[in-house]
Motif scaffolding. Structure first.
Motif, mmCIF file in Angstrom:
data_model
loop_
_atom_site.group_PDB
_atom_site.id
_atom_site.type_symbol
_atom_site.label_atom_id
_atom_site.label_comp_id
_atom_site.label_asym_id
_atom_site.label_seq_id
_atom_site.Cartn_x
_atom_site.Cartn_y
_atom_site.Cartn_z
ATOM 1 N N PRO A 18 0.790 -1.237 0.000
ATOM 2 C CA PRO A 18 0.000 0.000 0.000
ATOM 3 C C PRO A 18 0.818 1.281 0.000
ATOM 4 O O PRO A 18 0.414 2.279 0.588
ATOM 5 C CB PRO A 18 -0.812 -0.137 1.296
ATOM 6 N N ASN A 19 1.955 1.260 -0.661
ATOM 7 C CA ASN A 19 2.734 2.473 -0.920
ATOM 8 C C ASN A 19 2.813 2.770 -2.405
ATOM 9 O O ASN A 19 3.147 3.887 -2.795
ATOM 10 C CB ASN A 19 4.171 2.339 -0.388
ATOM 11 N N TYR A 20 2.511 1.771 -3.218
ATOM 12 C CA TYR A 20 2.680 1.929 -4.661
ATOM 13 C C TYR A 20 1.878 3.103 -5.214
ATOM 14 O O TYR A 20 2.308 3.757 -6.166
ATOM 15 C CB TYR A 20 2.271 0.652 -5.388
ATOM 16 N N TYR A 21 0.694 3.366 -4.663
ATOM 17 C CA TYR A 21 -0.149 4.414 -5.227
ATOM 18 C C TYR A 21 0.474 5.789 -5.142
ATOM 19 O O TYR A 21 0.203 6.660 -5.951
ATOM 20 C CB TYR A 21 -1.524 4.416 -4.547
ATOM 21 N N GLN A 22 1.353 5.992 -4.168
ATOM 22 C CA GLN A 22 1.950 7.309 -3.983
ATOM 23 C C GLN A 22 3.228 7.483 -4.799
ATOM 24 O O GLN A 22 3.653 8.606 -5.058
ATOM 25 C CB GLN A 22 2.270 7.539 -2.498
ATOM 26 N N GLU A 23 3.825 6.381 -5.196
ATOM 27 C CA GLU A 23 5.134 6.431 -5.853
ATOM 28 C C GLU A 23 4.980 6.458 -7.370
ATOM 29 O O GLU A 23 4.554 5.471 -7.969
ATOM 30 C CB GLU A 23 5.977 5.228 -5.430
ATOM 31 N N ASP A 24 5.358 7.580 -7.985
ATOM 32 C CA ASP A 24 5.253 7.698 -9.444
ATOM 33 C C ASP A 24 5.981 6.562 -10.147
ATOM 34 O O ASP A 24 5.447 5.918 -11.043
ATOM 35 C CB ASP A 24 5.837 9.037 -9.916
ATOM 36 N N GLN A 25 7.218 6.333 -9.777
ATOM 37 C CA GLN A 25 8.014 5.315 -10.451
ATOM 38 C C GLN A 25 7.442 3.923 -10.258
ATOM 39 O O GLN A 25 7.535 3.084 -11.157
ATOM 40 C CB GLN A 25 9.461 5.356 -9.951
ATOM 41 N N ALA A 26 6.852 3.660 -9.103
ATOM 42 C CA ALA A 26 6.298 2.333 -8.848
ATOM 43 C C ALA A 26 5.205 2.005 -9.851
ATOM 44 O O ALA A 26 5.204 0.936 -10.467
ATOM 45 C CB ALA A 26 5.758 2.254 -7.424
ATOM 46 N N VAL A 67 2.643 12.485 4.976
ATOM 47 C CA VAL A 67 1.417 11.997 5.614
ATOM 48 C C VAL A 67 0.195 12.609 4.920
ATOM 49 O O VAL A 67 -0.783 11.924 4.627
ATOM 50 C CB VAL A 67 1.405 12.324 7.118
ATOM 51 N N THR A 68 0.284 13.910 4.643
ATOM 52 C CA THR A 68 -0.795 14.577 3.911
ATOM 53 C C THR A 68 -0.896 14.038 2.494
ATOM 54 O O THR A 68 -1.990 13.762 1.986
ATOM 55 C CB THR A 68 -0.567 16.096 3.881
ATOM 56 N N ASP A 69 0.256 13.843 1.859
ATOM 57 C CA ASP A 69 0.246 13.384 0.470
ATOM 58 C C ASP A 69 -0.372 11.993 0.352
ATOM 59 O O ASP A 69 -1.065 11.699 -0.623
ATOM 60 C CB ASP A 69 1.672 13.366 -0.085
ATOM 61 N N LEU A 70 -0.144 11.148 1.343
ATOM 62 C CA LEU A 70 -0.744 9.815 1.313
ATOM 63 C C LEU A 70 -2.263 9.876 1.369
ATOM 64 O O LEU A 70 -2.950 8.936 0.958
ATOM 65 C CB LEU A 70 -0.208 8.978 2.477
ATOM 66 N N SER A 71 -2.798 10.976 1.898
ATOM 67 C CA SER A 71 -4.250 11.148 1.958
ATOM 68 C C SER A 71 -4.818 11.841 0.733
ATOM 69 O O SER A 71 -6.038 11.966 0.608
ATOM 70 C CB SER A 71 -4.634 11.928 3.223
ATOM 71 N N LEU A 72 -3.967 12.308 -0.167
ATOM 72 C CA LEU A 72 -4.440 12.923 -1.416
ATOM 73 C C LEU A 72 -4.712 11.812 -2.430
ATOM 74 O O LEU A 72 -4.079 11.706 -3.477
ATOM 75 C CB LEU A 72 -3.400 13.917 -1.944
ATOM 76 N N GLN A 73 -5.693 10.995 -2.113
ATOM 77 C CA GLN A 73 -5.933 9.777 -2.878
ATOM 78 C C GLN A 73 -6.534 10.042 -4.253
ATOM 79 O O GLN A 73 -6.371 9.249 -5.178
ATOM 80 C CB GLN A 73 -6.842 8.857 -2.054
ATOM 81 N N GLY A 74 -7.220 11.179 -4.395
ATOM 82 C CA GLY A 74 -7.750 11.534 -5.706
ATOM 83 C C GLY A 74 -6.647 11.836 -6.695
ATOM 84 O O GLY A 74 -6.694 11.413 -7.857
ATOM 85 N N LYS A 75 -5.652 12.571 -6.243
ATOM 86 C CA LYS A 75 -4.500 12.892 -7.093
ATOM 87 C C LYS A 75 -3.827 11.608 -7.582
ATOM 88 O O LYS A 75 -3.496 11.470 -8.775
ATOM 89 C CB LYS A 75 -3.499 13.727 -6.310
ATOM 90 N N HIS A 76 -3.660 10.669 -6.675
ATOM 91 C CA HIS A 76 -2.995 9.420 -7.038
ATOM 92 C C HIS A 76 -3.894 8.521 -7.887
ATOM 93 O O HIS A 76 -3.391 7.787 -8.746
ATOM 94 C CB HIS A 76 -2.535 8.702 -5.772
ATOM 95 N N LEU A 77 -5.198 8.593 -7.681
ATOM 96 C CA LEU A 77 -6.114 7.829 -8.520
ATOM 97 C C LEU A 77 -6.094 8.357 -9.944
ATOM 98 O O LEU A 77 -6.100 7.585 -10.909
ATOM 99 C CB LEU A 77 -7.532 7.893 -7.949
ATOM 100 N N GLU A 78 -6.067 9.663 -10.083
ATOM 101 C CA GLU A 78 -6.023 10.267 -11.417
ATOM 102 C C GLU A 78 -4.768 9.819 -12.162
ATOM 103 O O GLU A 78 -4.819 9.505 -13.361
ATOM 104 C CB GLU A 78 -6.073 11.784 -11.309
ATOM 105 N N ARG A 79 -3.648 9.769 -11.461
ATOM 106 C CA ARG A 79 -2.414 9.326 -12.110
ATOM 107 C C ARG A 79 -2.499 7.841 -12.469
ATOM 108 O O ARG A 79 -2.009 7.417 -13.529
ATOM 109 C CB ARG A 79 -1.203 9.578 -11.202
ATOM 110 N N THR A 80 -3.107 7.065 -11.603
ATOM 111 C CA THR A 80 -3.282 5.640 -11.894
ATOM 112 C C THR A 80 -4.095 5.449 -13.170
ATOM 113 O O THR A 80 -3.747 4.636 -14.032
ATOM 114 C CB THR A 80 -3.985 4.938 -10.711
ATOM 115 N N TYR A 81 -5.170 6.227 -13.297
ATOM 116 C CA TYR A 81 -6.004 6.141 -14.496
ATOM 117 C C TYR A 81 -5.267 6.624 -15.740
ATOM 118 O O TYR A 81 -5.617 6.235 -16.859
ATOM 119 C CB TYR A 81 -7.275 6.968 -14.305
#
Length: 269
Positions: free
Chosen positions: A72-80, A131-145
């Motif tokens: 559960p760290n992959y979503y935050q890591e661009d390279q991952a 810690v804040t960035d890990l809660s910015l889940q929309g930003k990371h979801l958009e990148r995932t998409y």
């Protein structure tokens, strides 16, 4: 014969991924490595893809129909995410979202005895931007998409997992294409919850952390967890909570847009 995973749970932190790992590990058609959080695509990529494939050798996966992992760290890591895309473009991704303030506070509670020792929640938010960035889940979801087709991504909500774990698990099973009516023993258990966080910190300072471990291992652990988690420690009237809700407001709106859902309760409008 070495293989690559059919599915990966990419996050979020403090959103039920340990519970999901335990439930999946019980399913006869599913294989997940005993070690949760392999961190290959963010921390150990330099070891080479063959070292990652070793976790999913045929002699390990056995008769399983599908195999995968949960980090559960992959979503935050661009390279991952980019590395996952490069090596397993057709992989199925699972992403569990949690109300951002409670997610951040849960992380603070978990790491307060160690990483966040001697710091208040307010100080952690001010000095630990990750810690804040890990809660910015929309930003990371958009990148995932932006990297994967939406059909490849199963988005779940921690609220649903807590209120109806059976239906949540059925969605996961259907998504990874295994028997969906299997009921694991861990279905109604809450794994990795922080039990009595304030008392736990004090006991550990005096070398009595084993008492908390004893409670966790006892038949009463689930009752204790439920009792002490009915009322969140950070109430909605807390100024810090109000400030953080403002911080996450636009990100929550982004999630609403991406998923066509109503998260008014998260935004506290």
């Amino acid at each position: 014969m070495s293989q690559l995973p059919k599915f990966i749970c990419i996050g979020a932190q403090r959103a039920g991924t340990t519970w999901l790992h335990e439930c999946l590990s019980e399913h006869p058609d599913v294989y997940v490595p005993p070690e949760k959080e392999l961190h290959f695509f963010d921390r150990f990529y330099d070891r080479g893809i063959s070292s990652y494939q070793d976790f999913f050798k045929a002699e390990k996966t056995g008769n399983a129909k599908v195999w995968g992992e949960l980090t559960p760290n992959y979503y935050q890591e661009d390279q991952a995410l980019e590395r996952i895309k490069a090596h397993i473009p057709d992989v199925k991704l699972i992403y569990i979202l949690r109300e951002p303030v409670s997610r951040a506070y849960s992380q603070y509670q978990l790491y307060k005895p160690s990483q966040f020792s001697e710091q208040s929640f307010e100080e952690v938010i001010a000095t630990q931007p990750f810690v804040t960035d890990l809660s910015l889940q929309g930003k990371h979801l958009e990148r995932t998409y932006s990297l994967f087709a939406k059909e490849q991504v199963l988005v779940l909500f921690y609220d649903d997992l807590s209120s109806d774990p059976k239906s949540t698990l059925e969605k996961v099973y259907s998504f990874i294409d295994v028997k969906s009516d299997f009921i694991p023993e861990h279905l109604d258990k809450r794994i990795n919850r922080v039990v009595l966080p304030d008392l736990q910190e004090k006991l550990q300072k005096f070398g009595l952390g084993w008492l908390i471990d004893l409670v966790k291992a006892s038949p009463f652990s689930e009752w204790v967890k439920e009792f002490f988690h009915k009322t969140p420690k950070k109430k909605q009237s807390d100024p810090m909570v109000s400030q953080m809700q403002g911080t996450f407001k636009e990100d929550i709106k982004l999630i609403e847009k991406l998923l066509d859902v109503d998260l008014t309760a998260w935004r506290q409008d």
